[in-house]
Design a protein around this motif. Structure first.
Motif, PDB file in Angstrom:
ATOM      1  N   UNK A 200       0.834  -1.190   0.000  1.00 29.01           N
ATOM      2  CA  UNK A 200       0.000   0.000   0.000  1.00 29.01           C
ATOM      3  C   UNK A 200       0.879   1.254   0.000  1.00 29.01           C
ATOM      4  N   UNK A 201       0.310   2.354  -0.523  1.00 28.65           N
ATOM      5  CA  UNK A 201       0.980   3.667  -0.520  1.00 28.65           C
ATOM      6  C   UNK A 201       2.267   3.668  -1.339  1.00 28.65           C
ATOM      7  N   UNK A 202       2.296   2.904  -2.415  1.00 32.23           N
ATOM      8  CA  UNK A 202       3.555   2.751  -3.167  1.00 32.23           C
ATOM      9  C   UNK A 202       3.992   4.020  -3.897  1.00 32.23           C
ATOM     10  N   UNK A 203       3.134   5.044  -3.965  1.00 32.88           N
ATOM     11  CA  UNK A 203       3.530   6.301  -4.606  1.00 32.88           C
ATOM     12  C   UNK A 203       4.083   7.328  -3.625  1.00 32.88           C
ATOM     13  N   UNK A 204       4.044   7.018  -2.351  1.00 32.21           N
ATOM     14  CA  UNK A 204       4.428   8.000  -1.328  1.00 32.21           C
ATOM     15  C   UNK A 204       5.867   7.762  -0.866  1.00 32.21           C
ATOM     16  N   UNK A 205       6.797   8.655  -1.217  1.00 36.83           N
ATOM     17  CA  UNK A 205       8.201   8.457  -0.828  1.00 36.83           C
ATOM     18  C   UNK A 205       8.427   8.409   0.684  1.00 36.83           C
ATOM     19  N   UNK A 206       7.473   8.873   1.468  1.00 38.13           N
ATOM     20  CA  UNK A 206       7.615   8.864   2.928  1.00 38.13           C
ATOM     21  C   UNK A 206       7.044   7.600   3.566  1.00 38.13           C
ATOM     22  N   UNK A 207       6.554   6.677   2.754  1.00 38.91           N
ATOM     23  CA  UNK A 207       5.955   5.449   3.285  1.00 38.91           C
ATOM     24  C   UNK A 207       7.039   4.385   3.455  1.00 38.91           C
ATOM     25  N   UNK A 208       7.352   4.072   4.709  1.00 38.25           N
ATOM     26  CA  UNK A 208       8.403   3.087   4.992  1.00 38.25           C
ATOM     27  C   UNK A 208       8.011   2.199   6.175  1.00 38.25           C
ATOM     28  N   UNK A 209       6.743   1.915   6.322  1.00 36.15           N
ATOM     29  CA  UNK A 209       6.257   1.141   7.463  1.00 36.15           C
ATOM     30  C   UNK A 209       5.790  -0.225   6.970  1.00 36.15           C
ATOM     31  N   UNK A 210       6.726  -1.143   6.826  1.00 38.56           N
ATOM     32  CA  UNK A 210       6.382  -2.465   6.289  1.00 38.56           C
ATOM     33  C   UNK A 210       5.448  -3.232   7.226  1.00 38.56           C
ATOM     34  N   UNK A 211       5.564  -3.003   8.536  1.00 42.36           N
ATOM     35  CA  UNK A 211       4.694  -3.684   9.487  1.00 42.36           C
ATOM     36  C   UNK A 211       3.241  -3.248   9.307  1.00 42.36           C
ATOM     37  N   UNK A 212       3.048  -1.992   8.929  1.00 47.01           N
ATOM     38  CA  UNK A 212       1.705  -1.459   8.704  1.00 47.01           C
ATOM     39  C   UNK A 212       1.228  -1.745   7.282  1.00 47.01           C
ATOM     40  N   UNK A 213       2.180  -2.043   6.394  1.00 48.31           N
ATOM     41  CA  UNK A 213       1.832  -2.368   5.012  1.00 48.31           C
ATOM     42  C   UNK A 213       1.928  -1.218   4.042  1.00 48.31           C
ATOM     43  N   UNK A 214       2.580  -0.112   4.455  1.00 46.06           N
ATOM     44  CA  UNK A 214       2.737   1.054   3.584  1.00 46.06           C
ATOM     45  C   UNK A 214       4.214   1.224   3.245  1.00 46.06           C
ATOM     46  N   UNK A 215       4.568   0.966   1.992  1.00 46.08           N
ATOM     47  CA  UNK A 215       5.968   1.002   1.558  1.00 46.08           C
ATOM     48  C   UNK A 215       6.061   1.634   0.166  1.00 46.08           C
ATOM     49  N   UNK A 216       6.901   2.635   0.038  1.00 49.26           N
ATOM     50  CA  UNK A 216       7.136   3.271  -1.258  1.00 49.26           C
ATOM     51  C   UNK A 216       7.852   2.319  -2.198  1.00 49.26           C
ATOM     52  N   UNK A 217       7.466   2.349  -3.468  1.00 49.30           N
ATOM     53  CA  UNK A 217       8.111   1.542  -4.493  1.00 49.30           C
ATOM     54  C   UNK A 217       8.327   2.429  -5.721  1.00 49.30           C
ATOM     55  N   UNK A 218       9.573   2.792  -5.973  1.00 48.71           N
ATOM     56  CA  UNK A 218       9.876   3.742  -7.042  1.00 48.71           C
ATOM     57  C   UNK A 218       9.419   3.240  -8.397  1.00 48.71           C
ATOM     58  N   UNK A 219       9.635   1.968  -8.665  1.00 50.29           N
ATOM     59  CA  UNK A 219       9.253   1.420  -9.965  1.00 50.29           C
ATOM     60  C   UNK A 219       7.741   1.479 -10.159  1.00 50.29           C
ATOM     61  N   UNK A 220       6.994   1.044  -9.158  1.00 47.55           N
ATOM     62  CA  UNK A 220       5.532   1.083  -9.250  1.00 47.55           C
ATOM     63  C   UNK A 220       5.030   2.523  -9.318  1.00 47.55           C
ATOM     64  N   UNK A 221       5.684   3.417  -8.606  1.00 49.24           N
ATOM     65  CA  UNK A 221       5.329   4.839  -8.649  1.00 49.24           C
ATOM     66  C   UNK A 221       5.480   5.357 -10.075  1.00 49.24           C
ATOM     67  N   UNK A 222       6.614   5.116 -10.691  1.00 48.24           N
ATOM     68  CA  UNK A 222       6.868   5.606 -12.045  1.00 48.24           C
ATOM     69  C   UNK A 222       5.929   4.969 -13.067  1.00 48.24           C
ATOM     70  N   UNK A 223       5.754   3.659 -12.954  1.00 48.20           N
ATOM     71  CA  UNK A 223       4.898   2.965 -13.916  1.00 48.20           C
ATOM     72  C   UNK A 223       3.440   3.395 -13.792  1.00 48.20           C
ATOM     73  N   UNK A 224       2.981   3.576 -12.568  1.00 52.28           N
ATOM     74  CA  UNK A 224       1.585   3.964 -12.374  1.00 52.28           C
ATOM     75  C   UNK A 224       1.341   5.388 -12.877  1.00 52.28           C
ATOM     76  N   UNK A 225       2.297   6.287 -12.666  1.00 51.70           N
ATOM     77  CA  UNK A 225       2.148   7.652 -13.172  1.00 51.70           C
ATOM     78  C   UNK A 225       2.089   7.662 -14.694  1.00 51.70           C
TER      79      UNK A 225
END
Length: 236
Positions: A200-225
């Motif tokens: 979840x939250x793969x477009x947010x560069x500030x998302x780094x909470x793997x335990x909560x399930x929110x992790x930024x992913x640069x590749x998915x961010x770029x591809x989704x945009x």
């Protein structure tokens, strides 16, 4: 050169504050894209998306789902902001429809060409905007909540693109299938892109909470945009 401005608008008696951006050097009316924020409120992330969309030739409008000045900092505060709207989906639709009305009244907007994007909670908001039967062209959900409201979905006029991380713990594979079934039953023009090994939250560069399930992913961010850009080139 980008022109940016804040604007007050209302949902009934609720005062809301939007932020919009556009290229003032281009004199013609432009297609507009609403940006629905995540559960923290109309934040800098949403406003920066408005600026990026303005650079692409659109009017980017960061809308407000909670009320002017209302923001959440902690998870508890954010949950308190979204819970009333999640519990009352007709009110949620009414709130985002107020933003659509405000956008269509802007002098720089071509009201016949309107799109919307949303992130997380905002993804659900723009999907509910489409579910309401709103007269608009297209919506894009980035890692949005996909569950349908209890009220029946109306005729969907907007084309729909949902961008989803397969490992998103907040939207299970069963919910993805239910969403696909819902859109198919509604005879919507819809598309779903799923990014593997993405939370979840793969477009947010500030998302780094793997335990909560929110992790930024640069590749998915770029591809989704890029997927969004291509989608709006086609639909707007």
């Amino acid at each position: 050169m980008l022109k940016t401005q804040k604007i007050d608008y209302y949902d009934g008696e609720i005062l809301l504050e939007g932020y919009y951006a556009y290229d003032e050097k281009a004199p013609e009316k432009k297609p507009a894209i609403l940006i629905s924020h995540d559960w923290s409120g109309k934040n800098e992330f949403a406003c920066q998306k408005a600026n990026r969309l303005a650079e692409l030739g659109y009017v980017g409008f960061a809308l407000d789902m909670f009320g002017k000045g209302k923001m959440g900092k902690t998870k508890e505060e954010k949950m308190a902001l979204i819970q009333p709207l999640l519990a009352d989906r007709p009110q949620l639709s009414k709130r985002i429809l107020a933003a659509l009305t405000a956008v269509k009244q802007l002098d720089v907007v071509d009201s016949a060409r309107i799109g919307a994007i949303g992130f997380c909670f905002g993804g659900l908001c723009v999907l509910d905007l489409a579910r309401s039967g709103a007269n608009m062209n297209s919506v894009v959900s980035f890692h949005g909540l996909l569950n349908a409201p209890e009220t029946p979905t109306r005729t969907i006029k907007a084309k729909i693109l949902a961008l989803h991380g397969y490992n998103d713990p907040m939207v299970t594979p069963d919910q993805v299938v239910a969403f696909a079934d819902e859109m198919t039953a509604a005879h919507a023009n819809w598309e779903l892109n799923i990014y593997g090994n993405t939370m979840h939250a793969f477009t947010n560069p500030e998302a780094h909470d793997s335990a909560f399930g929110t992790v930024y992913d640069k590749q998915a961010d770029n591809r989704s945009w890029l997927a969004m850009c291509n989608f709006f080139k086609e639909t707007l």
